[in-house]
Design a protein around this motif. Structure first.
Motif, PDB file in Angstrom:
ATOM      1  N   GLY A  57      68.029  52.521  39.090  1.00 23.89           N
ATOM      2  CA  GLY A  57      67.778  53.356  37.922  1.00 23.89           C
ATOM      3  C   GLY A  57      66.650  52.832  37.062  1.00 23.89           C
ATOM      4  O   GLY A  57      65.800  53.602  36.580  1.00 23.89           O
ATOM      5  N   VAL A  58      66.600  51.512  36.865  1.00 20.02           N
ATOM      6  CA  VAL A  58      65.541  50.902  36.065  1.00 20.02           C
ATOM      7  C   VAL A  58      64.189  51.112  36.725  1.00 20.02           C
ATOM      8  O   VAL A  58      63.201  51.494  36.067  1.00 20.02           O
ATOM      9  CB  VAL A  58      65.813  49.393  35.870  1.00 20.02           C
ATOM     10  N   VAL A 130      72.792  55.820  44.534  1.00 18.69           N
ATOM     11  CA  VAL A 130      72.161  56.893  43.763  1.00 18.69           C
ATOM     12  C   VAL A 130      73.172  57.581  42.854  1.00 18.69           C
ATOM     13  O   VAL A 130      72.888  57.870  41.682  1.00 18.69           O
ATOM     14  CB  VAL A 130      71.491  57.914  44.698  1.00 18.69           C
ATOM     15  N   ASP A 131      74.355  57.834  43.377  1.00 18.28           N
ATOM     16  CA  ASP A 131      75.394  58.488  42.567  1.00 18.28           C
ATOM     17  C   ASP A 131      75.668  57.710  41.278  1.00 18.28           C
ATOM     18  O   ASP A 131      75.816  58.293  40.203  1.00 18.28           O
ATOM     19  CB  ASP A 131      76.695  58.613  43.368  1.00 18.28           C
ATOM     20  N   MET A 132      75.731  56.403  41.397  1.00 11.74           N
ATOM     21  CA  MET A 132      76.019  55.583  40.231  1.00 11.74           C
ATOM     22  C   MET A 132      74.799  55.433  39.327  1.00 11.74           C
ATOM     23  O   MET A 132      74.926  55.255  38.109  1.00 11.74           O
ATOM     24  CB  MET A 132      76.507  54.202  40.673  1.00 11.74           C
ATOM     25  N   ALA A 133      73.591  55.542  39.906  1.00 14.52           N
ATOM     26  CA  ALA A 133      72.362  55.348  39.128  1.00 14.52           C
ATOM     27  C   ALA A 133      71.958  56.584  38.333  1.00 14.52           C
ATOM     28  O   ALA A 133      71.295  56.462  37.293  1.00 14.52           O
ATOM     29  CB  ALA A 133      71.213  54.948  40.064  1.00 14.52           C
ATOM     30  N   VAL A 134      72.325  57.773  38.791  1.00 10.17           N
ATOM     31  CA  VAL A 134      71.861  59.013  38.158  1.00 10.17           C
ATOM     32  C   VAL A 134      72.218  59.104  36.679  1.00 10.17           C
ATOM     33  O   VAL A 134      71.359  59.437  35.846  1.00 10.17           O
ATOM     34  CB  VAL A 134      72.381  60.247  38.941  1.00 10.17           C
ATOM     35  N   PRO A 135      73.469  58.849  36.258  1.00  8.91           N
ATOM     36  CA  PRO A 135      73.763  58.923  34.814  1.00  8.91           C
ATOM     37  C   PRO A 135      72.906  57.958  33.986  1.00  8.91           C
ATOM     38  O   PRO A 135      72.458  58.311  32.891  1.00  8.91           O
ATOM     39  CB  PRO A 135      75.251  58.555  34.747  1.00  8.91           C
TER      40      PRO A 135
END
Length: 454
Positions: A57-58, A130-135
């Motif tokens: 995410g970063v 990706v699922d965890m990074a999206v929010p």
């Protein structure tokens, strides 16, 4: 050596006096990243998924972040030029124009980042990462208008030579961020444990506190309030904005292209699995922390060079540039030694996972090898901004990072079989090429103005 140090002693002091507050301010961005990674890593324990998610995410959100930050950097040399001449009304008008235009650009970037969410699933990363990074990625998008609003005031102050006030605000908001990390990530003070999402929420909150505090400073501080009082309906917003963007957009383009090399490399790192993503983030966090000092030295070079440029003081400009390069090269050499000597120890601050640590250690060696080049190219960019010669840096960056950095990293990792560590070889080639290109450009520019010997 002693004679050299003595000759530029006062210039070193002037550069460091400006650079130190900027360094602490810029390190604020890394403190946020470090705190997010360290706390999320501890939250995940032996599970690399949370750290991999925040790392991804970063890295991906860095694209719009670098664009936002880069555009605001165009304010500093213009303010520095007019401030050195005593043209205070003009500096106020540029601030006024930036406050109207730049937050709108921030809103546009926010929308673009939110619309890009589906692309995250097409980058070959593990779906669970990706699922965890999206929010987290969405929360970073919401912070972009605040970054640009704060940047208007921050770069205005730095253009006048005030680098201390942004430092104080950065330190305070960083402390707020760390405290909120503890509250949101782990679930304290009545909140549920939110993990990765909590890290993003803490960062978002801190980023919106920053413009509130710096605006309050402008209202309370009489010297700054005077500039607000010089705001006028007769300002030519289009003309002022065009000049600000004429410097800001190429600067942002250079930062985007350099950032793109790191983002694309991080995406390719994901093809090796969650452990490689986490190890890369550990190495990059330390590399980015070192680079923030380079940014500070570059900012000091921009401020001093812009003042000399405004006054047309060629001799002082020459001394400022040479002393800036000395400090940049020295910093890069010190970081190189530290990273190599402590390559097996530094990763332990982020994770207890032996697998991640064993991957991060050799990555830190390669990160160390490009530190001198990185410090020199960052300082030279600051000089080029100071003399408002930034158009060329986007083209040079394209060659260094897109045509060389990314392909070389890919070849070393996949064609030559060096694996995830091989991706970082591209940085050495790209940053060294950039340093050489910027150096040739500034030498030719200064030679044409007879600042260096013909």
């Amino acid at each position: 050596m002693i004679a050299l140090l003595s000759r530029y002693k006062e210039d070193y002091k002037s550069n460091l006096r400006l650079a130190l507050p900027v360094a602490l301010s810029q390190l604020g961005y890394i403190v946020v990243q470090f705190a997010d990674n360290a706390m999320v890593g501890a939250y995940g324990g032996q599970d690399p998924l949370p750290l991999s998610a925040v790392s991804f995410g970063v890295m991906i959100s860095f694209v719009m972040f670098s664009l936002s930050l880069g555009i605001t950097l165009g304010i500093t040399p213009i303010i520095g030029e007019h401030f050195a001449r005593g043209e205070y009304r003009r500096t106020a008008h540029y601030l006024q124009s930036s406050l109207i235009t730049f937050p709108i650009i921030g809103l546009l970037f926010m929308v673009l980042q939110l619309l890009s969410v589906p692309l995250l699933y097409k980058m070959g990363q593990p779906v669970e990462v990706v699922d965890m990074a999206v929010p987290y990625y969405r929360l970073m998008a919401y912070s972009l208008p605040a970054i640009m609003l704060y940047g208007c005031f921050k770069q205005f102050l730095e253009g006048m030579g005030d680098t201390t006030t942004p430092m104080v605000i950065a330190i305070f908001t960083n402390l707020v961020n760390v405290v909120l990390n503890w509250v949101f990530i782990y679930g304290h003070c009545g909140f549920e444990a939110m993990g990765v999402y909590g890290a993003g929420l803490a960062t978002l909150t801190a980023r919106y506190i920053s413009p509130v505090l710096i605006f309050a400073y402008f209202v309370v501080k009489s010297e700054c309030r005077d500039y607000l009082m010089l705001f006028s309906r007769g300002v030519n917003y289009l003309k002022d904005t065009y000049r600000l963007l004429k410097i800001g957009v190429p600067t942002a383009g250079q930062m985007l292209l350099e950032g793109a090399a790191f983002v694309v490399t991080s995406v390719m790192m994901g093809w090796f699995g969650a452990e490689a993503i986490a190890a890369n983030q550990v190495a990059m966090t330390y590399g980015n922390a070192a680079f923030m000092i380079t940014v500070a030295l570059g900012s000091a070079a921009t401020i001093r060079t812009s003042h000399c440029y405004g006054l047309r003081d060629k001799e002082q400009m020459r001394r400022s540039i040479i002393s800036s390069l000395h400090l940049g090269a020295l910093w890069g050499a010190c970081v190189l030694v530290v990273f190599i000597l402590f390559r097996n120890v530094l990763p332990m601050a982020f994770t207890p996972s032996r697998e991640i640590i064993s991957l991060a250690a050799p990555m830190l060696v390669l990160v160390a090898l490009y530190q001198v080049s990185d410090a020199i190219q960052g300082t030279l960019i600051g000089v080029l901004r100071g003399v408002q010669d930034v158009k060329i840096i986007a083209y040079l960056s394209f060659v260094a990072y897109v045509l060389l950095n990314i392909p070389v990293g890919y070849l070393c990792a996949f064609t030559f079989g060096f694996g995830s560590v091989g991706l970082l070889v591209g940085y050495i080639v790209g940053l060294t090429t950039a340093a050489i290109g910027y150096g040739i450009r500034i030498y030719r520019r200064l030679k044409s103005e007879k600042i260096v010997a013909q």
